[in-house]
Design an enzyme around this catalytic site. Structure first.
Site, short mmCIF file in Angstrom:
data_model
loop_
_atom_site.label_atom_id
_atom_site.label_comp_id
_atom_site.label_asym_id
_atom_site.label_seq_id
_atom_site.Cartn_x
_atom_site.Cartn_y
_atom_site.Cartn_z
N TYR A 64 79.67 55.51 61.52
CA TYR A 64 78.42 56.23 61.27
C TYR A 64 77.49 56.10 62.49
CZ TYR A 64 76.42 51.61 60.02
OH TYR A 64 76.01 50.31 60.02
N GLY A 122 71.80 42.63 63.45
CA GLY A 122 71.85 43.99 62.93
C GLY A 122 71.43 44.15 61.49
N HIS A 132 66.07 47.66 53.92
CA HIS A 132 65.59 49.03 54.09
C HIS A 132 65.93 49.89 52.88
CE1 HIS A 132 69.60 50.75 54.90
NE2 HIS A 132 69.85 49.69 55.65
N CYS A 166 73.28 45.09 55.64
CA CYS A 166 71.86 45.23 55.33
C CYS A 166 71.61 45.05 53.83
CB CYS A 166 71.36 46.61 55.75
SG CYS A 166 71.28 46.83 57.54
N ASN A 220 70.03 46.87 50.87
CA ASN A 220 69.60 48.21 50.47
C ASN A 220 68.69 48.16 49.26
OD1 ASN A 220 72.70 50.11 51.16
ND2 ASN A 220 71.33 48.98 52.51
#
Length: 389
Positions: free
Chosen positions: A300, A315, A319, A337, A339
């Site tokens: 991606y 990284g 979010h 991450c 989410n």
């Protein structure tokens, strides 16, 4: 040249000879020399000295310049820089010493013009110049947080250098930190270009912090010297801590020790350790209303997500990912991450401060201790071992 004692002795001898000649009588006029030989004028008793000495080279820029007089009193002292401007300074009470009050510049020439009157009332003068050291390289130093910032209770004080430094103990001695209340903490070197201060425990809420890196003029090693001192004054805000136990799919927010919010989340994919959200205590590093994500390894690029709070240089972010709504609160399937749903991400984003701690447990992946923000990823004893003192 005869000294004063020799002249006096000669006068006495001449006088004695005249008396003897008069007593013995004898022919002739008896007309010997009349009076003593003339005395040589004495030198002034006052002595002027300067530090650095006239014609000195590579003078230290931090050492105050001094002009001193022995057996006398200074009447005037001027020290001028290469631009002809006077360097500030002052006399002591009896005007026997003048001391500069300005820090000198690197690679500069300074000129003396000093005068004094001795105890014999005779004037003396000192004139000449000296030059200061010229660094092989000047190193830029920065300090974070910046002035007037309000930060979270996990925020370290970070001093960074534009190139490697060597004299870490001397540097650390020049780092000063004052707090409005007692805080136990230590400086620790994360690399040859970064030294951080972190408290043993999180900062107490509402602590005022003043930090000074008085590094100008100090040999940083390898011929490098700091361009300038750096300072900062900032405030630690309210205590807010995020806690995530990854198998629970929930992000809890605590303020002042009490849970104030609980958000469903999706964390890193459990089955791939390389995609796990790592364990450890991190901090909110940045707050970005929009962030672009790229990871060619996982196929991606140019993915735009909102309300992004970076928590590591590895990284990981917290979010919004409304596109992953079906998994949020149920399955861990991200690339590392945390989410959140759009509304929850916005609410958390608005509540966050740079430096808020984020405590993550339950993962198989350890925290990346090669990051330049890894202050809370090691134990207190290990952190203290990073000090050069």
């Amino acid at each position: 040249m005869m000294d004063r004692r020799s002249v006096v002795k000669a006068a006495l001898v001449t006088g004695a000879g005249a008396v003897v000649a008069a007593c013995t009588g004898g022919g002739g006029s008896g007309g010997g020399t009349d009076g003593a030989a003339p005395a040589t004028e004495s030198r002034p008793v006052a002595k002027l000295t300067a530090q650095p000495a006239v014609d000195a080279h590579d003078a230290a820029v931090l050492q105050p310049v001094t002009v001193r007089v022995a057996d006398g009193r200074l009447t005037d002292v001027k020290l001028t820089n290469a631009d002809g401007h006077a360097v500030e300074g002052s006399f002591n009470t009896d005007r026997t010493v003048w001391t500069s009050s300005e820090v000198l510049g690197y690679g500069k020439t300074y000129t003396y013009a000093a005068s004094a009157t001795g105890t014999d009332q005779k004037p003396v003068q000192l004139a000449g110049s000296f030059t200061t050291l010229t660094p092989a390289r000047q190193i830029r130093v920065t300090i974070n947080p910046g002035d007037d910032a309000e930060v979270g209770v996990g925020m370290p004080v970070s001093v960074k250098f534009s190139s490697d430094v060597q004299n870490k103990a001397e540097i650390e001695k020049a780092l000063m930190l004052e707090t409005s209340g007692h805080v136990e903490g230590s400086w620790g070197w994360l690399s040859d270009r970064q030294v951080d201060f972190r408290p043993k425990e999180y900062w107490p809420a509402n602590t005022q912090v003043n930090a000074d890196a008085k590094l100008y003029g100090i040999d940083l090693g390898g011929g490098g010297y700091a361009r300038a001192d750096v300072t900062t004054k900032f405030t630690v805000g309210r205590s807010q801590v995020v806690k995530i136990h990854t198998p629970d799919h929930v992000m809890n927010v605590y303020r002042g020790g009490a849970k104030v919010n609980s958000y469903p989340c999706s964390n890193g994919l459990d089955s791939d350790v390389n995609r796990n959200t790592p364990n450890g205590t991190f901090i909110i590093m940045t707050r970005e209303p929009h962030a672009i994500f790229d990871n060619a390894r996982y196929g991606y690029t140019n993915v735009n997500k909102k309300w992004a709070c970076r928590i590591s240089n590895h990284g990981e972010f917290i979010h919004e990912n409304q596109d992953n709504a079906a998994a949020i609160g149920k399955v861990n399937n991200s690339h590392g991450c945390v989410n959140l749903l759009d509304a929850d991400a916005k609410e958390f984003f608005d509540s966050a401060l740079i430096g808020d701690p984020v405590e993550i447990t339950g993962s198989r992946l350890a925290g990346p201790v090669n990051s330049d923000v890894m202050d809370w990823l090691v134990s207190w004893s290990a952190w203290r071992g990073k000090s050069a003192l």
